[in-house]
Design a protein around this motif. Structure first.
Motif, PDB file in Angstrom:
ATOM      1  N   PRO A 332      13.565 -91.519  63.784  1.00  0.00           N
ATOM      2  CA  PRO A 332      12.811 -90.275  63.520  1.00  0.00           C
ATOM      3  C   PRO A 332      13.109 -89.670  62.157  1.00  0.00           C
ATOM      4  O   PRO A 332      12.229 -89.090  61.520  1.00  0.00           O
ATOM      5  N   LEU A 333      14.372 -89.805  61.690  1.00  0.00           N
ATOM      6  CA  LEU A 333      14.752 -89.231  60.405  1.00  0.00           C
ATOM      7  C   LEU A 333      14.640 -90.224  59.263  1.00  0.00           C
ATOM      8  O   LEU A 333      14.988 -89.904  58.127  1.00  0.00           O
ATOM      9  N   ASP A 334      14.187 -91.446  59.589  1.00  0.00           N
ATOM     10  CA  ASP A 334      13.946 -92.482  58.583  1.00  0.00           C
ATOM     11  C   ASP A 334      15.192 -92.764  57.734  1.00  0.00           C
ATOM     12  O   ASP A 334      15.128 -92.841  56.506  1.00  0.00           O
ATOM     13  N   ALA A 335      16.329 -92.897  58.403  1.00  0.00           N
ATOM     14  CA  ALA A 335      17.583 -93.233  57.722  1.00  0.00           C
ATOM     15  C   ALA A 335      17.736 -94.747  57.703  1.00  0.00           C
ATOM     16  O   ALA A 335      17.881 -95.376  58.745  1.00  0.00           O
ATOM     17  N   LYS A 336      17.710 -95.334  56.493  1.00  0.00           N
ATOM     18  CA  LYS A 336      17.696 -96.793  56.357  1.00  0.00           C
ATOM     19  C   LYS A 336      18.772 -97.259  55.387  1.00  0.00           C
ATOM     20  O   LYS A 336      19.389 -96.469  54.680  1.00  0.00           O
ATOM     21  N   PHE A 337      18.975 -98.570  55.361  1.00  0.00           N
ATOM     22  CA  PHE A 337      19.907 -99.198  54.441  1.00  0.00           C
ATOM     23  C   PHE A 337      19.280-100.499  53.940  1.00  0.00           C
ATOM     24  O   PHE A 337      18.330-101.028  54.525  1.00  0.00           O
ATOM     25  N   ILE A 338      19.808-100.999  52.832  1.00  0.00           N
ATOM     26  CA  ILE A 338      19.333-102.264  52.293  1.00  0.00           C
ATOM     27  C   ILE A 338      20.056-103.391  53.021  1.00  0.00           C
ATOM     28  O   ILE A 338      21.282-103.496  52.948  1.00  0.00           O
ATOM     29  N   ASN A 339      19.295-104.198  53.729  1.00  0.00           N
ATOM     30  CA  ASN A 339      19.904-105.312  54.460  1.00  0.00           C
ATOM     31  C   ASN A 339      19.964-106.556  53.595  1.00  0.00           C
ATOM     32  O   ASN A 339      21.029-106.985  53.160  1.00  0.00           O
ATOM     33  N   LYS A 340      18.791-107.135  53.288  1.00  0.00           N
ATOM     34  CA  LYS A 340      18.717-108.321  52.426  1.00  0.00           C
ATOM     35  C   LYS A 340      17.603-108.098  51.415  1.00  0.00           C
ATOM     36  O   LYS A 340      16.431-108.328  51.726  1.00  0.00           O
ATOM     37  N   PRO A 341      17.934-107.673  50.206  1.00  0.00           N
ATOM     38  CA  PRO A 341      16.897-107.441  49.203  1.00  0.00           C
ATOM     39  C   PRO A 341      16.099-108.708  48.929  1.00  0.00           C
ATOM     40  O   PRO A 341      16.607-109.820  49.023  1.00  0.00           O
TER      41      PRO A 341
END
Length: 502
Positions: A332-341
């Motif tokens: 819901p808060l769109d909290a993401k991380f870079i997994n595999k660019p």
């Protein structure tokens, strides 16, 4: 909030930490896996806007809490982190030497797939914890477990005696649930236990019918009076179509025979109130076929895991809570991380403008799998104080006491008391120094003795009449219930060994 206060403390830092993690998408996940709430030693002040705070320090509008928020790449790593936090909490409470219970808990409004609570048993506690002394099962009463009735011993109808009925009503007043349970469990007479009347497990019923309003004290009367008013307003016309029409559901405990349930329908004589109910319901009667154990657990009940009659029901205070939240908040808060660019050649390298237009999936963005963990510091202090106190005063565990020992002396032995304090607190290669304090206040000796008990020092060292007669120090330890006379030459070793038990 209700009083329109000018200042407000945070209720939870979970939204703040999610927003923070959302701003640092280009940072590797390993750098933000653990976030602590607060600025002072990772401990923060929180609020609870409760209408009626209760039990002194246990339930207040403001409290001190240590929060930890964890972020992982997938469910397996999140589960591993969750176990690490649980192990750390277990070590923390073991080091405090506080008797605690770790219970499976209901996630409630926080959500998530898994949670555990850390409790200290006390009669003033608001939580009910059920534990098994045989298999170490422990869970909060709010947790609905899969206790399959077919695997339990069914008591005969003759042994169970009379039955009792419980009613619940939905928030919209359209649905009435009638629950039938046995009045007494028969096994208690066989095992020498007190034969207590069965109480309905409202948490289990609420899990089956979430729309029930358990705050209504007289659900049956409320339902009948509400729909009689509705009936008079429609002037004989048909009821509105479901689900707004009145309806009744019969739910029975697995020990109640079908013959008894069938006779509960409207073809048998009833009281005037039931006759009024029959006129309202008509044919809108549903008999729930689900076979459930609807009774609240009692001491000596059978554990569904090990089948031993070794359950114990205790009141407890929650000291800490751990949650495995999954993606309950990160999506819901769109909290993401870079997994595999995305790998790109130099010839086809994306410009910054193109990169912004690229979808999150193409850039390798994924939502975090979160965990939320917290220890109520101020509540823990209050709960331990209440749990360990006796008629004389507080009894602090060693790790929570302001000092490990206090030295009290009469006027004649004040000089010796100072030498004894120096002996206990000095650095020694063979043993750690004792964290002791010398009570040199200008007060009566008897007053100091009572004050030491009131403050709850783990060890009280007394230089009084016994020291005058034999040169021995009295060492009093209320938590262990011991009072020992020890010479000055051996007192440091004696206290060092005693502290290991505290």
């Amino acid at each position: 909030m209700r009083k329109k206060s000018q200042h407000l403390l945070v209720a939870s830092s979970i939204h703040t930490n999610n927003s923070l993690s959302g701003f640092i998408r280009f940072v590797p996940l390993a750098l933000i896996r653990y976030l602590y709430a607060g600025t002072d030693c990772v401990v923060a002040r929180k609020y609870r806007d409760e209408p009626r705070p209760r039990q002194g320090l246990l339930r207040t509008r403001e409290f001190v809490m240590k929060d930890l928020y964890t972020f992982d790449a997938n469910p397996d790593k999140a589960a591993n982190t969750y176990q690490k936090v649980r192990q750390a909490y277990n070590s923390f409470f073991n080091e405090l030497r506080v008797p605690f219970l770790v219970a499976r808990a209901h996630s409630g409004e926080m959500g998530g797939s898994r949670s555990h609570e850390y409790h200290i048993v006390t009669a003033s506690g608001e939580d009910t914890v059920i534990s098994c002394s045989s298999c170490n099962l422990a869970y909060n009463e709010e947790v609905v477990l899969n206790e399959h009735p077919s695997k339990m011993r069914k008591e005969s109808a003759a042994d169970l005696g009379p039955y009792q009925t419980w009613f619940g009503i939905s928030r919209d007043r359209c649905h009435l649930v009638e629950v039938v349970v046995p009045r007494f469990p028969d096994f208690r007479g066989d095992h020498g236990l007190e034969r207590k009347e069965v109480q309905v497990n409202t948490f289990l019923i609420r899990s089956q019918y979430p729309d029930l309003d358990l705050s209504i004290e007289r659900p049956l009367h409320t339902f009948v009076e509400y729909w009689e008013k509705q009936q008079s307003s429609v002037s004989g016309r048909d009821w509105p179509a479901a689900p707004s029409s009145p309806r009744l559901t019969l739910l029975h405990d697995y020990r109640v025979p079908q013959e008894y349930v069938r006779c509960r329908e409207f073809n048998s004589p009833r009281s005037a109130l039931y006759n009024r109910l029959s006129a309202i319901i008509g044919s809108r009667l549903y008999r729930d076929p689900t076979s459930l154990d609807l009774a609240r657990r009692q001491d000596g009940d059978e554990c569904f895991r090990c089948k031993e009659r070794s359950l114990k029901v205790q009141q407890a205070v929650e000291l800490a809570h751990t949650f495995n939240l999954g993606q309950r908040y990160s999506k819901p808060l769109d909290a993401k991380f870079i997994n595999k660019p995305v790998e790109q050649s130099k010839e086809n390298a994306l410009t910054q403008q193109d990169r912004c237009r690229t979808s999150p999936a193409r850039q390798g963005y994924e939502h975090f799998h979160m965990g939320c963990h917290g220890i109520g510091i101020s509540r823990m202090i209050a709960a331990v104080a209440e749990s360990f106190a006796d008629a004389q005063g507080l009894i602090w565990p060693r790790a929570m006491a302001p000092y490990e020992a206090v030295i009290l002396a009469t006027k004649a032995h004040e000089a010796v008391a100072k030498e004894l304090w120096d002996l206990l607190t000095r650095q020694d290669p063979c043993s750690a120094p004792v964290d002791a304090v010398l009570d040199d206040r200008d007060k009566d000796f008897g007053w100091k003795l009572k004050d030491a008990d009131l403050l709850g020092f783990p060890i009280v060292i007394i230089l009084g009449a016994t020291f005058t007669n034999s040169g021995l120090c009295e060492v009093s330890i209320r938590r262990l219930g011991t009072r020992q006379n020890v010479s000055v030459a051996h007192i440091r070793d004696y206290i060092a060994k005693t502290l290991e038990r505290l």
